[in-house]
Each structure stands twice: as structure tokens, then as C-alpha cells.
Design an enzyme around this catalytic site. Structure first.
Site, PDB file in Angstrom:
ATOM      1  N   HIS A   1       0.835  -1.190   0.000  1.00  0.00           N
ATOM      2  CA  HIS A   1       0.000   0.000   0.000  1.00  0.00           C
ATOM      3  C   HIS A   1       0.867   1.236   0.000  1.00  0.00           C
ATOM      4  O   HIS A   1       2.048   1.152   0.319  1.00  0.00           O
ATOM      5  CB  HIS A   1      -0.875   0.011   1.250  1.00  0.00           C
ATOM      6  CG  HIS A   1      -1.839  -1.112   1.294  1.00  0.00           C
ATOM      7  ND1 HIS A   1      -2.336  -1.604   2.466  1.00  0.00           N
ATOM      8  CD2 HIS A   1      -2.387  -1.848   0.318  1.00  0.00           C
ATOM      9  CE1 HIS A   1      -3.160  -2.597   2.209  1.00  0.00           C
ATOM     10  NE2 HIS A   1      -3.221  -2.774   0.914  1.00  0.00           N
ATOM     11  N   THR A   2       0.257   2.361  -0.322  1.00  0.00           N
ATOM     12  CA  THR A   2       0.994   3.614  -0.252  1.00  0.00           C
ATOM     13  C   THR A   2       1.265   3.927   1.216  1.00  0.00           C
ATOM     14  O   THR A   2       0.332   4.140   1.986  1.00  0.00           O
ATOM     15  CB  THR A   2       0.188   4.758  -0.862  1.00  0.00           C
ATOM     16  OG1 THR A   2      -0.351   4.308  -2.091  1.00  0.00           O
ATOM     17  CG2 THR A   2       1.056   5.968  -1.090  1.00  0.00           C
ATOM     18  N   THR A   3       2.529   3.917   1.608  1.00  0.00           N
ATOM     19  CA  THR A   3       2.841   4.346   2.975  1.00  0.00           C
ATOM     20  C   THR A   3       3.488   5.713   2.945  1.00  0.00           C
ATOM     21  O   THR A   3       3.686   6.330   3.966  1.00  0.00           O
ATOM     22  CB  THR A   3       3.785   3.353   3.666  1.00  0.00           C
ATOM     23  OG1 THR A   3       4.910   3.158   2.819  1.00  0.00           O
ATOM     24  CG2 THR A   3       3.097   2.043   3.916  1.00  0.00           C
ATOM     25  N   SER A   4       3.850   6.137   1.770  1.00  0.00           N
ATOM     26  CA  SER A   4       4.319   7.507   1.578  1.00  0.00           C
ATOM     27  C   SER A   4       4.155   7.824   0.096  1.00  0.00           C
ATOM     28  O   SER A   4       4.212   6.924  -0.736  1.00  0.00           O
ATOM     29  CB  SER A   4       5.776   7.630   1.986  1.00  0.00           C
ATOM     30  OG  SER A   4       6.557   6.749   1.221  1.00  0.00           O
TER      31      SER A   4
END
Lengths: 205, 264, 260
Positions: free
Chosen positions: B32-35
Site C-alpha cells: 500500500h501507499t505508505t508515503s
């Protein structure tokens, strides 16, 4: 938990009235959540200046004795009592001397200047920055609560008896919502020619 | 040069150092997009007497690299609304090109004379954002929704957490620090909207874009602006693209010493 | 080696199952603000400031925190904490208590299922607990105060922590949010008359608690918020008050607070 300012608990408040000031403190001394004494006053008298100290209890004791020494030396040198304003600068410079290894205390000063007759209060952070407030000063683990009660109960130009009631109610109700403060209180009402010290019972829990 | 597909579009190793493969690894657990990776900076918007002005520059940054300089971050959705996005550009493209496109198609397909207005688009977007954050898979954006709704200008914001709020002047990212004070000076509250003309609103937004270009290192001097104007049920949306910043003055730079506080 | 030993390789997704998820994204934020609720005999006031913050930024000066749960209903919910969760709770409660779209609603509407009768305050209170505790393992980070009139027209007030703890007896006053530590001791003193004694009794007789008139309660609410605004940076801009009265129905008022 390991914050030195909240290991022993305690609260101090000072207020200005009409030609009078009041200063109050709670009596609790604790080790974290355990109460070990219910007779640990945090206000100390130095002639015309009254000093309230909250924070790390060992520093409270140390500082109160250090200032007893310093004020006695001042009195011998000057042959007069220290004025509250002078006391404020003494406290500030003493704290700043320990800028990088501070005493963990938040002092409060209250008094009436005997020369001018003007009420004076002020507070400090632990490295000596002075807060010259015109209304009230709070310090200790119940400072949030004290800000709330003082800000809503206090009004300008209170007579000594009304100032006492306001200060006492602000303090009592604040410490009742702080687990680390309470167990009785001392409140001083200081006018130019009279000082009344009252011991308040308060909740014993 | 490495011409293999996995190296496409990536900064050269010899110049920028080894690529951090955490971003796009081929196998392993689904990520997932964590940043955010490729990002767009501020979006600014202001209501005026009869509509809303919204603007965003055309830059997509890859870290400190000004990677793409022709990215459109404003999208008209339906006939009443413009959405502006800052934050992750791929998440923005997913929202704009997949989700909102599909939303409008399925809504217009009904052909029942009903069209989604700004409030509906905003409600939809904020629910998508909140839903995605609750699945621990956020869309890394701050979205401003500007439009004409119910005979009034509409302006509201939602972010990667699904936090929602509205106001007469909004700005995301760096704009929240640099543009908001300028916008609130002309528009301190909802009542002030009545005294702001279209021209005034446009010039304040232009000023904001200029100030942002001066001080936001992730901004550029080319931007898009949309003006949503309405009267009763009638809505008109004007898109201005490839606007160049006008009347820049770098005079002030000469007098700045150090971080700015220094005077001599 | 027991089967409990954690694998040293990255966990693969179970085919058909939910994907494994663990990383640094923080799904919560603190949007500041404070709320209070005070119950009189046959009325109650629910109030909250209208500032919405993110750190030192003021997102909005006009976000309301107090929600009426249906136009016919006397139920009022105030929520504070993480704005998105707070709003979700308010929407969920509204949807449950009120009739909106009975046909489409996932949750079957209370009113629709109960012969169009309004939900009682105590039922709404228990329902809110169910929602909050239902999210026990991914809590909705919001503090709630729920108020309303019971079927005898008496005011009831309940306050909750984020995972649902509340007292079924209800309470006379409640405060939550950023400035609750400032407001609560003031309300102790002025609503429950804590530390007040009957004059002339040498501090032996506590001042009896009595219901306050509406005007007095309104004054206390305004005092509490102007004081909190003075000393807390996350409180200010506007004060939204919802006054629910058995006699005069529901009234909403918004007054200005300092914007600095």
C-alpha cells in the site's frame, strides 16, 4: 512517568486583587501514584516575598533552602527586606545559572511591595523565564485545571476576602481533578499590613 | 544506459544513486501507499460573489526532482464541479481517470436529467478517502472540491484520512501556511464572500500562486486555474491552462540575509 | 518448533483471504476543539466550539461538532477528537435514529422497524455504545456526549470514551475534547457545587445540588468556552449551542468566540 515535573505532584496558584494578593498550594507529596505525605506545603516566606515551588520535591526543598540562604545574605548586606520584584530577578538568575542542568521546579512569586504598596505576582519556567502576569499565575501538575478555574472564576479588583474565596475555590476544584495534587491546601492572603494564612481541609483522596 | 523496462522513467543511478526498490518491488506481499512518490504541491481556492476560483500548478515532483512539468491537477467533474488534488499523483490519476470518470459515466447513463453537483461529488470523494484509510490503504491526497451548488458557491476539503471541512478560502499543502493568510485577509469569513468580485478573487489567487512559487521549492511558474461561476441553476466553468506567473519581482531577494531575520 | 513461531520470511497472502497489512500509516489525527453538555430538569444544552485544527493550522472556523439526530427528535450528539471518525459516528447515529432511506440503508432503521416511533434516549445511548464497542479493535477515535429528553420530558445526558464506556444512569454535566481538563473542574464547582458549603455551618454541610435555570446554564456554557478559548489554542472561533427544552423545543445558536 519519568518526567521529573510530575513524579511528586503538586499545585500552586497566585492571584492579584485590589491592594492584595493571594497565593495557595496543595499539601500532597507522592511517589508517582502513591501518596507518601499529606503535609508538604509548597509555599515559603521570604519577608515580603512569598515563593511557591512545584515540581520535583527534592528540588523544591533544595531551592527553598537555597533562597533562604540567599535572601538572608541579601538582608545582611542591604539591612532591609527583599522586595518581591527583586526576589523575582534573584529567582530568575539563580535558575538560569543552571541553564543546561536545571532544577525541575516551576516557581511562583506573590507579595506586596512595601515601598510602593503595589501587589506583585509572577511565575517562571524551570530555566528562569519570568511571566509577569497581571491576573493570576498557576503551576504544577494541576496547571491545566487551574487555568480553567482561574480563567472563569477570577475577576479584577477583588477585595481580600473575595480574593481568598476565589483563590481557594480555584485551587480546591482544580486539585480535585488531578490525581497527583490535593490532600489539603494552604492559602495566604497578603495585604499591606496583614497576612492571613488559612489551612483548608479539602478532599482526602 | 539501461534500456530494460523496469528502469523506465527512473532517475539514472549514476546521477541520483541506486533506485530504492521498496517503491516498486515485483513480488512479496501486496503493498500500500505508505508515503507518496510522485507528488503535486498546493491547491488554492477562494469563493467569491457568484462562484469559486481554484488553482494548482502543473508540476509533479519526484522527491526534490521536478519530474513532470505538464501535469493537470484540476479536473472538471460533471457540469458543476472542479476537483483539485495535491499529494500523490498516481493516486490522483486513479481518482480522476478511473473513479470520477466512471462515476460520471454511470450517473449520466441514467439520462434522467439529474446531474451530480459539487456537494455530491464531495460526499462521494470523502467517503472513498475515509473508506480507503479505514482499510489501511489510503489515497495519499488532499482534495479540494470547488463548485456551484444550490445557487451558492461550494468549497470543501478532504484528505487521506477522510477528514472533511469547508470554508470560504482553502488551501492544501504549503498553501495552508503561505496562501491561507493572504486569502483570509480578503475573506475572513463566509459573510465576506458577498463583497468579493470575480476579478478580485482571480487576482488574489494569482498573488497566492506567485508567493507559493517564491517560497515553495516544489512548485513551478506554470499553473492552471478554473473559475466556476453560477447564477441560480446556471453554471459556467472557465478553464485557464498554462498560465505563466506574471509580474514576478525578485527585488526582495537582494535584501535577504541568512534565513531572513538578519538585517545587516 | 511450535506452530506459533513467527516465520522469518515475509508473510505471504493467504489465497482468497484478507491480505496481511502492517506498516507505518497512522490512520488517526487530532482535530482539536471541545464539547460540553449540561442537563437541567426539563432541558439540556449541548455545546461545542467551531474551530477545526490540524497541528497549529486552523482548517476551518465554522465546523460544527453538535448534531441533531433527526428533525423531529430531541436527541443531540456532540463528538470531538478525530474529525473523520467523529463525523462517521454522527452520520451513523443519524441514519439509525432517523428515517432517511429505509429501503437502501444497510442498517435497518430503528424508526422504520418500530412503527415509526422515535428512539428513546436510553435506547440511543445503548445503541451508541454498541457502535463504539463494535469498533473495539480499530476504535473510532472520538469522544461522544449524547443528550435528549426522555418520555417524561426530563433531560438525560450520557458521555462516552472512544470504545464506548458510559454510565447508564447518565450524568448532569459532561465535557470532552482538547480543553476538557480546563472546563471540568469549573463545571464541578458551578454545576455540582463541589467544594461549596452552606454558610454558617463551619464547612460541615455541603451545598445541596439543585437543577439550574436555563439562563444560568447558558451563562455557564459561555463562560466555560470563553475561558477555554483564552487558554487553549485549539479552542475558539465560534460557539455552537443546541438547547433542547421540553417546553420550547430545540433551538440552535452560534455566537462568536475569539479567533486568535
Amino acid at each position: 512517568m519519568s518526567n521529573p515535573f510530575s513524579m511528586n505532584g503538586g499545585a500552586v496558584v497566585a492571584m492579584v486583587g485590589k491592594d492584595c494578593v493571594a497565593i495557595g498550594c496543595d499539601l500532597r507529596l507522592g511517589m508517582q501514584a502513591l501518596t507518601v505525605s499529606n503535609n508538604f506545603p509548597k509555599i515559603f516566606s521570604y519577608g515580603d516575598a512569598y515563593l511557591g515551588l512545584t515540581g520535583l520535591a527534592t528540588d523544591v526543598t533544595t531551592m527553598s533552602e537555597l533562597f533562604r540562604y540567599k535572601v538572608n545574605m541579601y538582608r545582611l548586606r542591604e539591612e532591609r527586606d527583599i522586595e518581591p520584584e527583586t526576589m523575582a530577578n534573584l529567582v530568575s538568575s539563580t535558575l538560569y545559572e543552571r541553564r543546561f542542568g536545571p532544577y525541575f521546579v516551576s516557581p511562583v512569586i506573590a507579595g506586596i511591595n512595601q515601598r510602593t504598596g503595589k501587589p506583585f505576582i509572577c511565575g517562571f519556567d524551570s530555566i528562569g523565564c519570568i511571566d509577569f502576569a497581571k491576573d493570576f499565575i498557576v503551576s504544577g501538575t494541576a496547571s491545566d485545571q487551574l487555568f480553567g478555574t482561574c480563567e472563569s472564576l477570577w475577576e479584577p479588583d477583588l477585595e481580600p476576602e473575595d480574593l481568598f474565596e476565589t483563590c481557594a475555590q480555584a485551587l480546591l476544584n482544580a486539585v480535585d481533578r488531578d490525581a497527583l495534587s490535593g490532600w489539603g491546601a494552604h492559602v495566604y492572603v497578603i495585604t499591606k499590613d496583614k497576612i492571613i494564612k488559612r489551612l483548608l481541609k479539602g478532599r482526602q483522596d | 544506459m539501461n534500456h530494460l523496462p523496469e528502469a523506465w522513467g527512473r532517475p539514472r543511478d549514476d546521477i541520483y544513486g541506486a533506485y530504492d526498490h521498496q517503491y516498486v518491488s515485483a513480488s512479496n506481499p501486496n503493498q500500500h501507499t505508505t508515503s507518496p512518490v510522485v507528488t503535486g504541491t498546493s491547491v488554492v481556492a477562494l469563493k467569491y460573489n457568484g462562484g469559486v476560483v481554484i488553482a494548482a500548478d502543473n508540476l509533479a515532483s519526484y522527491g526534490s526532482l521536478a519530474r513532470f512539468t505538464n501535469v493537470e491537477r484540476l479536473k472538471q467533474v460533471g457540469s458543476h464541479t472542479v476537483v483539485g488534488a495535491s499529494g500523490d499523483v498516481s493516486d490522483m490519476q486513479f481518482l480522476f481517470d478511473e473513479q470520477l470518470e466512471q462515476l460520471i459515466i454511470s450517473e449520466e447513463y441514467q439520462n434522467d436529467g439529474h446531474h451530480l453537483r459539487a456537494k455530491h461529488i464531495y460526499s462521494y470523494l470523502s467517503r472513498v478517502m475515509y473508506h480507503r484509510r479505514s482499510k489501511f490503504n489510503p489515497l495519499w491526497n488532499v482534495l479540494l472540491v470547488a463548485g456551484w451548488d444550490d445557487g451558492k458557491p461550494f468549497l470543501a476539503s478532504t484528505d487521506l484520512l477522510g477528514t472533511t471541512f469547508s470554508g470560504p478560502a482553502l488551501a492544501s499543502g504549503f498553501g495552508a501556511h503561505l496562501a491561507i493568510p493572504l486569502l483570509r485577509r480578503v475573506c475572513p469569513d463566509e459573510a465576506a464572500v458577498a463583497n468579493i468580485t470575480r476579478e478580485q478573487a482571480i487576482s488574489v489567487i494569482e498573488e497566492c500562486m506567485k508567493v507559493l512559487f517564491y517560497r515553495d521549492a516544489r512548485s513551478m511558474n506554470k499553473y492552471s486555474m478554473s473559475i466556476i461561476s453560477g447564477e441560480g441553476d446556471k453554471v459556467e466553468i472557465e478553464h485557464r491552462k498554462d498560465i505563466q506567473l506574471k509580474q514576478q519581482s525578485w527585488k526582495f531577494a537582494e535584501s535577504i540575509r541568512g534565513y531572513g531575520a538578519q538585517v545587516v | 518448533m511450535s506452530f506459533l513461531a513467527t516465520p522469518s520470511y515475509p508473510q505471504q497472502n493467504v489465497p482468497g483471504g484478507e491480505p496481511t497489512q502492517r506498516h507505518g500509516f497512522n490512520p488517526y489525527a487530532d482535530n482539536g476543539g471541545s464539547i460540553i453538555g449540561i442537563a437541567g430538569d426539563d432541558f439540556l444544552i449541548m455545546a461545542g466550539d467551531t474551530r477545526h485544527t490540524a497541528g497549529y493550522n486552523i482548517n476551518s472556523r465554522t465546523e460544527r461538532k453538535v448534531y441533531r439526530l433527526g428533525e423531529e427528535s430531541s436527541l443531540v450528539l456532540a463528538t470531538v477528537g478525530f474529525g473523520a471518525d467523529a463525523k462517521w459516528l454522527a452520520d451513523t447515529m443519524k441514519r439509525a435514529v432517523d428515517v432517511c432511506f429505509p429501503r437502501l440503508s444497510m442498517m435497518k432503521d430503528f424508526k422504520f422497524q418500530h412503527n415509526l416511533k422515535d428512539m428513546t434516549v436510553s435506547a440511543a445511548a445503548q445503541f451508541l455504545f454498541t457502535i463504539l464497542y463494535g469498533n473495539r479493535f480499530f476504535p473510532k477515535y472520538a469522544y461522544c456526549i449524547l443528550g435528549g429528553l426522555d418520555k417524561n420530558g426530563k433531560a438525560r445526558l450520557f458521555s462516552y470514551d472512544p470504545v464506548g464506556s458510559y454510565s447508564k444512569e447518565g450524568e448532569r454535566r459532561a465535557a470532552a475534547g482538547a480543553a476538557s481538563s480546563l472546563i471540568v473542574p469549573f463545571l464541578d464547582n458551578q454545576v455540582e457545587f463541589k467544594n461549596q458549603y452552606v454558610p454558617g455551618t463551619q464547612g460541615m454541610t455541603e451545598r445541596p445540588v439543585e437543577y439550574l435555570p436555563l439562563e444560568k446554564v447558558e451563562m455557564l456554557v459561555k463562560d466555560a468556552f470563553t475561558s477555554a478559548t483564552e487558554r487553549h489554542i485549539e479552542v475558539g472561533d465560534g460557539l455552537q449551542m443546541v438547547i433542547v427544552s421540553a417546553q420550547h423545543g430545540v433551538r440552535e445558536e452560534i455566537i462568536e468566540l475569539k479567533r486568535d
